[in-house]
Enzyme design. Structure first.
Site, PDB file in Angstrom:
ATOM      1  CG  HIS A 107      -5.004  -6.100  -0.720  1.00 23.06           C
ATOM      2  ND1 HIS A 107      -6.224  -6.252  -0.097  1.00 23.06           N
ATOM      3  CD2 HIS A 107      -5.037  -6.898  -1.818  1.00 23.06           C
ATOM      4  CE1 HIS A 107      -6.965  -7.095  -0.812  1.00 23.06           C
ATOM      5  NE2 HIS A 107      -6.271  -7.499  -1.857  1.00 23.06           N
ATOM      6  CG  PHE A 161     -13.635   1.779   6.844  1.00 21.55           C
ATOM      7  CD1 PHE A 161     -13.005   1.153   5.778  1.00 21.55           C
ATOM      8  CD2 PHE A 161     -14.357   0.995   7.732  1.00 21.55           C
ATOM      9  CE1 PHE A 161     -13.090  -0.217   5.596  1.00 21.55           C
ATOM     10  CE2 PHE A 161     -14.447  -0.389   7.556  1.00 21.55           C
ATOM     11  CZ  PHE A 161     -13.803  -0.990   6.485  1.00 21.55           C
ATOM     12  NE  ARG A 175      -2.543  -5.984   6.898  1.00 24.23           N
ATOM     13  CZ  ARG A 175      -3.786  -6.245   6.546  1.00 24.23           C
ATOM     14  NH1 ARG A 175      -4.575  -6.950   7.345  1.00 24.23           N
ATOM     15  NH2 ARG A 175      -4.261  -5.806   5.389  1.00 24.23           N
ATOM     16  CE1 TYR A 228      -9.300  -3.314   0.328  1.00 22.76           C
ATOM     17  CE2 TYR A 228      -8.527  -1.184  -0.450  1.00 22.76           C
ATOM     18  CZ  TYR A 228      -8.290  -2.384   0.215  1.00 22.76           C
ATOM     19  OH  TYR A 228      -7.048  -2.642   0.762  1.00 22.76           O
ATOM     20  CE  LYS A 235      -3.872  -2.249   2.357  1.00 23.01           C
ATOM     21  NZ  LYS A 235      -4.912  -2.087   3.400  1.00 23.01           N
ATOM     22  CG  ASN A 265      -3.655  -2.497   6.687  1.00 21.20           C
ATOM     23  OD1 ASN A 265      -3.462  -2.030   5.578  1.00 21.20           O
ATOM     24  ND2 ASN A 265      -4.754  -3.151   7.006  1.00 21.20           N
ATOM     25  CD  GLU A 296      -8.315  -8.832  -4.256  1.00 21.34           C
ATOM     26  OE1 GLU A 296      -7.176  -9.302  -4.033  1.00 21.34           O
ATOM     27  OE2 GLU A 296      -9.135  -8.586  -3.346  1.00 21.34           O
TER      28      GLU A 296
HETATM   29  P1  IDP Z   1      -7.885  -6.806   5.286  1.00 25.78           P
HETATM   30  O1  IDP Z   1      -7.007  -5.844   4.514  1.00 25.78           O
HETATM   31  O2  IDP Z   1      -7.227  -7.290   6.530  1.00 25.78           O
HETATM   32  O3  IDP Z   1      -8.451  -7.917   4.423  1.00 25.78           O
HETATM   33  P2  IDP Z   1     -10.555  -5.651   5.224  1.00 25.78           P
HETATM   34  O4  IDP Z   1     -11.553  -5.826   6.312  1.00 25.78           O
HETATM   35  O5  IDP Z   1     -10.768  -6.381   3.921  1.00 25.78           O
HETATM   36  O6  IDP Z   1      -9.121  -5.951   5.837  1.00 25.78           O
HETATM   37  O7  IDP Z   1     -10.474  -4.095   4.949  1.00 25.78           O
HETATM   38  C1  IDP Z   1      -9.743  -3.611   3.860  1.00 25.78           C
HETATM   39  C2  IDP Z   1      -8.899  -2.443   4.319  1.00 25.78           C
HETATM   40  O8  IDP Z   1      -9.761  -1.410   4.801  1.00 25.78           O
HETATM   41  C3  IDP Z   1      -7.968  -2.744   5.510  1.00 25.78           C
HETATM   42  O9  IDP Z   1      -6.754  -3.361   5.109  1.00 25.78           O
HETATM   43  C4  IDP Z   1      -7.754  -1.373   6.072  1.00 25.78           C
HETATM   44  O10 IDP Z   1      -6.781  -0.647   5.303  1.00 25.78           O
HETATM   45  C5  IDP Z   1      -9.129  -0.719   5.882  1.00 25.78           C
HETATM   46  N1  IDP Z   1      -9.994  -0.878   7.060  1.00 25.78           N
HETATM   47  C6  IDP Z   1     -10.500  -2.022   7.566  1.00 25.78           C
HETATM   48  N2  IDP Z   1     -11.248  -1.796   8.652  1.00 25.78           N
HETATM   49  C7  IDP Z   1     -11.241  -0.459   8.845  1.00 25.78           C
HETATM   50  C8  IDP Z   1     -11.850   0.415   9.829  1.00 25.78           C
HETATM   51  O11 IDP Z   1     -12.554  -0.012  10.749  1.00 25.78           O
HETATM   52  N3  IDP Z   1     -11.575   1.737   9.687  1.00 25.78           N
HETATM   53  C9  IDP Z   1     -10.804   2.235   8.700  1.00 25.78           C
HETATM   54  N4  IDP Z   1     -10.213   1.461   7.758  1.00 25.78           N
HETATM   55  C10 IDP Z   1     -10.422   0.130   7.830  1.00 25.78           C
HETATM   56 MG    MG Z   2      -9.903  -8.017   2.949  1.00 27.62          MG
END
Ligand code: IDP
Ligand code: MG
Length: 145
Positions: free
Chosen positions: A111, A61, A98, A53, A13, A108, A122
């Protein structure tokens, strides 16, 4: 069956790129023995990130996430790799990307596709078929007995 026959999509990212962690992250996939078949540095636009996404489009968010992901270049990669990333930065264990490099939920660093189906979607979104290489790695026979 070698155990890593599936393709997965991985993206470093914008925060990972800006923090100079590209080499560190690629090193981990490389030393684990995963086969890299596509890679590019790309400045994604908001449309691409909205599609990437789309499952999260109703989450509060989502707009901030789309802005963040298109705020700078990302490294898009495709590996033959049987692992899927599954936890947020707070729950990530030491030793994981992470767990080692980030402390917050949005920025984080990386991805990774969460299933074979999402990986295929994807990969098709980020890469043209001709950008994906087909080759044999000489270490395959040493890793897969
Ligand atoms: P993942 O990347 O661990 O699969 P997902 O739930 O698919 O997590 O969410 C995609 C991305 O959205 C996350 O990697 C993070 O950057 C962002 N994200 C997830 N949850 C939140 C939140 O509660 N607030 C803000 N950003 C979030
Ligand atoms: Mg995810």
């Amino acid at each position: 069956m070698s155990g890593n026959e599936e393709r997965t999509f991985i993206a470093i990212k914008p925060d990972g790129v800006q923090r100079g962690l590209i080499g560190e992250i690629i090193k981990r996939f490389e030393q684990k023995g995963f086969k890299l078949v596509a890679m590019k540095l790309i400045q994604a636009d908001e449309d691409l990130m909205r599609q990437h996404y789309c499952d999260l489009k109703d989450r509060p968010f989502f707009p901030g996430l789309v802005r963040f992901m298109s705020s700078g270049p990302v490294v898009a990669m495709c590996y033959f790799c049987d692992i899927f990333l599954g936890s947020n930065a707070i729950d990530s264990k030491p030793g994981t990307i992470r767990g080692d490099f980030c402390i917050q939920v949005v920025r984080n660093i990386i991805h990774g596709s969460d299933s074979v189906e999402s990986a295929n979607t994807e990969i098709n979104l980020w890469f043209k078929p001709e950008e994906i290489c087909d080759y044999t790695k000489c270490q395959d026979s040493w890793l897969n007995g």
